[in-house]
Design a protein around this motif. Sequence first.
Motif, PDB file in Angstrom:
ATOM      1  N   ALA A 128      42.388  32.339  80.587  1.00  0.00           N
ATOM      2  CA  ALA A 128      41.289  32.478  79.623  1.00  0.00           C
ATOM      3  C   ALA A 128      41.777  32.947  78.261  1.00  0.00           C
ATOM      4  O   ALA A 128      41.294  32.490  77.218  1.00  0.00           O
ATOM      5  N   ALA A 129      42.736  33.853  78.231  1.00  0.00           N
ATOM      6  CA  ALA A 129      43.234  34.370  76.952  1.00  0.00           C
ATOM      7  C   ALA A 129      43.938  33.279  76.148  1.00  0.00           C
ATOM      8  O   ALA A 129      43.791  33.199  74.920  1.00  0.00           O
ATOM      9  N   THR A 130      44.675  32.426  76.830  1.00  0.00           N
ATOM     10  CA  THR A 130      45.369  31.331  76.146  1.00  0.00           C
ATOM     11  C   THR A 130      44.374  30.318  75.602  1.00  0.00           C
ATOM     12  O   THR A 130      44.519  29.826  74.475  1.00  0.00           O
ATOM     13  N   VAL A 131      43.357  30.012  76.404  1.00  0.00           N
ATOM     14  CA  VAL A 131      42.318  29.086  75.953  1.00  0.00           C
ATOM     15  C   VAL A 131      41.610  29.642  74.723  1.00  0.00           C
ATOM     16  O   VAL A 131      41.340  28.917  73.756  1.00  0.00           O
ATOM     17  N   ALA A 132      41.320  30.928  74.746  1.00  0.00           N
ATOM     18  CA  ALA A 132      40.645  31.559  73.608  1.00  0.00           C
ATOM     19  C   ALA A 132      41.514  31.506  72.355  1.00  0.00           C
ATOM     20  O   ALA A 132      41.015  31.261  71.247  1.00  0.00           O
ATOM     21  N   LEU A 203      53.818  28.468  63.842  1.00  0.00           N
ATOM     22  CA  LEU A 203      53.284  28.608  65.189  1.00  0.00           C
ATOM     23  C   LEU A 203      54.387  28.993  66.167  1.00  0.00           C
ATOM     24  O   LEU A 203      55.492  28.450  66.118  1.00  0.00           O
ATOM     25  N   THR A 204      54.074  29.896  67.067  1.00  0.00           N
ATOM     26  CA  THR A 204      55.001  30.233  68.149  1.00  0.00           C
ATOM     27  C   THR A 204      54.852  29.212  69.272  1.00  0.00           C
ATOM     28  O   THR A 204      53.915  28.398  69.284  1.00  0.00           O
ATOM     29  N   ASP A 205      55.765  29.278  70.247  1.00  0.00           N
ATOM     30  CA  ASP A 205      55.641  28.411  71.420  1.00  0.00           C
ATOM     31  C   ASP A 205      54.305  28.654  72.120  1.00  0.00           C
ATOM     32  O   ASP A 205      53.646  27.713  72.579  1.00  0.00           O
ATOM     33  N   ALA A 206      53.903  29.923  72.197  1.00  0.00           N
ATOM     34  CA  ALA A 206      52.646  30.263  72.860  1.00  0.00           C
ATOM     35  C   ALA A 206      51.456  29.694  72.087  1.00  0.00           C
ATOM     36  O   ALA A 206      50.480  29.210  72.681  1.00  0.00           O
ATOM     37  N   ASP A 207      51.525  29.743  70.747  1.00  0.00           N
ATOM     38  CA  ASP A 207      50.454  29.172  69.928  1.00  0.00           C
ATOM     39  C   ASP A 207      50.334  27.663  70.173  1.00  0.00           C
ATOM     40  O   ASP A 207      49.226  27.126  70.294  1.00  0.00           O
ATOM     41  N   ILE A 208      51.479  26.999  70.208  1.00  0.00           N
ATOM     42  CA  ILE A 208      51.475  25.548  70.397  1.00  0.00           C
ATOM     43  C   ILE A 208      50.882  25.181  71.758  1.00  0.00           C
ATOM     44  O   ILE A 208      50.053  24.280  71.868  1.00  0.00           O
ATOM     45  N   ALA A 209      51.293  25.901  72.796  1.00  0.00           N
ATOM     46  CA  ALA A 209      50.743  25.631  74.123  1.00  0.00           C
ATOM     47  C   ALA A 209      49.235  25.885  74.157  1.00  0.00           C
ATOM     48  O   ALA A 209      48.475  25.131  74.780  1.00  0.00           O
ATOM     49  N   ALA A 210      48.795  26.933  73.460  1.00  0.00           N
ATOM     50  CA  ALA A 210      47.376  27.287  73.468  1.00  0.00           C
ATOM     51  C   ALA A 210      46.527  26.246  72.758  1.00  0.00           C
ATOM     52  O   ALA A 210      45.516  25.766  73.301  1.00  0.00           O
ATOM     53  N   ALA A 212      47.314  23.138  71.931  1.00  0.00           N
ATOM     54  CA  ALA A 212      47.425  21.841  72.591  1.00  0.00           C
ATOM     55  C   ALA A 212      46.544  21.795  73.834  1.00  0.00           C
ATOM     56  O   ALA A 212      45.853  20.803  74.093  1.00  0.00           O
ATOM     57  N   GLY A 213      46.554  22.898  74.594  1.00  0.00           N
ATOM     58  CA  GLY A 213      45.732  22.955  75.798  1.00  0.00           C
ATOM     59  C   GLY A 213      44.256  22.915  75.495  1.00  0.00           C
ATOM     60  O   GLY A 213      43.487  22.211  76.164  1.00  0.00           O
ATOM     61  N   TRP A 214      43.829  23.669  74.475  1.00  0.00           N
ATOM     62  CA  TRP A 214      42.399  23.683  74.137  1.00  0.00           C
ATOM     63  C   TRP A 214      41.948  22.318  73.630  1.00  0.00           C
ATOM     64  O   TRP A 214      40.881  21.818  74.031  1.00  0.00           O
ATOM     65  N   LEU A 215      42.738  21.708  72.762  1.00  0.00           N
ATOM     66  CA  LEU A 215      42.364  20.392  72.224  1.00  0.00           C
ATOM     67  C   LEU A 215      42.239  19.353  73.334  1.00  0.00           C
ATOM     68  O   LEU A 215      41.337  18.504  73.304  1.00  0.00           O
ATOM     69  N   SER A 216      43.115  19.419  74.304  1.00  0.00           N
ATOM     70  CA  SER A 216      43.092  18.412  75.378  1.00  0.00           C
ATOM     71  C   SER A 216      41.867  18.541  76.271  1.00  0.00           C
ATOM     72  O   SER A 216      41.547  17.617  77.024  1.00  0.00           O
ATOM     73  N   GLN A 217      41.169  19.669  76.194  1.00  0.00           N
ATOM     74  CA  GLN A 217      40.005  19.893  77.044  1.00  0.00           C
ATOM     75  C   GLN A 217      38.685  19.530  76.380  1.00  0.00           C
ATOM     76  O   GLN A 217      37.625  19.684  76.993  1.00  0.00           O
ATOM     77  N   GLN A 218      38.725  19.049  75.149  1.00  0.00           N
ATOM     78  CA  GLN A 218      37.480  18.726  74.457  1.00  0.00           C
ATOM     79  C   GLN A 218      36.864  17.448  75.004  1.00  0.00           C
ATOM     80  O   GLN A 218      37.550  16.491  75.324  1.00  0.00           O
ATOM     81  N   SER A 219      35.547  17.449  75.095  1.00  0.00           N
ATOM     82  CA  SER A 219      34.825  16.327  75.690  1.00  0.00           C
ATOM     83  C   SER A 219      34.955  15.075  74.837  1.00  0.00           C
ATOM     84  O   SER A 219      34.937  15.141  73.598  1.00  0.00           O
ATOM     85  N   ALA A 220      35.076  13.962  75.497  1.00  0.00           N
ATOM     86  CA  ALA A 220      35.173  12.688  74.794  1.00  0.00           C
ATOM     87  C   ALA A 220      33.818  12.327  74.196  1.00  0.00           C
ATOM     88  O   ALA A 220      32.778  12.473  74.848  1.00  0.00           O
ATOM     89  N   PRO A 221      33.799  11.872  72.963  1.00  0.00           N
ATOM     90  CA  PRO A 221      32.543  11.494  72.312  1.00  0.00           C
ATOM     91  C   PRO A 221      32.113  10.093  72.732  1.00  0.00           C
ATOM     92  O   PRO A 221      32.894   9.314  73.288  1.00  0.00           O
TER      93      PRO A 221
END
Length: 252
Positions: A128-132, A203-210, A212-221
């Motif tokens: 959850a913290a990474t997603v946030a 961006l740190t490695d952790a920022d990039i992973a965070a 990238a992960g959040w963007l990949s979870q966005q609903s398709a329009p």
Amino acid sequence: MSFSATVLNAFASVLLVGGSLASLACAQGADTPSFQQLDSMEARVQGCVTCHGPSGQGTGSGYFPRIAGKPAQYLYNQLVAFRDGRRTYPPMNALVAYLPDAYLREIAEHFARQRPDFAARETSSLDAATVARGKTLATVGDVQKGVPACMACHGARLYGVEPGIPGLVGLRSSYIAAQLTRWRVGERRAREPDCMKRVATRLTDADIAAVAGWLSQQSAPVDAAPEPAALQRMPYACGSQPLGAQTTGGGQ
């Protein structure tokens, strides 16, 4: 469009080496497609659809991103970058090595018009913290690091902005992370001023992973058409944007 026999022969050789015209050659019962067949949009994009899908919808693996529906100017910029060596991926570099600007522009315009369905979202294992953190970077940015929100440039819905900013929805996290990393280490470059390099290096490695992960979870329009050209200035000047868009791309 009319091209010299030299250009067409070079294009045919590149595609045949990659195997992308194998089915066409078999159907003809000949080793080399005719110039007339090569000079059609279906033949021109054979090398593209082999990896990116019949309509440019991309693959579930993330190695070959969705290109359908992205602004034509952005797609054209990438094709030119692959041809001229500013962006490196050997199969793409070989595929477009001999192609003139007008040819690449028509290919870009073709895929910009495509609207295939989006693939299902990938399964996320982020905490959850990474997603946030990813959501914050995408929607607000990080003022202390001088990192603007993804939405500040890629549109409020992250579908991209005309004429040359790509959408991020529908991309796999592995692809987004790989591209940000390549910008950060200098493997991917754009015309100066390179705004994405400026962002990625903060961006740190952790920022990039965070992010990238959040963007990949966005609903398709339902329809991911890029937003019209923005009227406000972008956070940073971007040399990759066409000259006609520089009034929207000022900055620091």
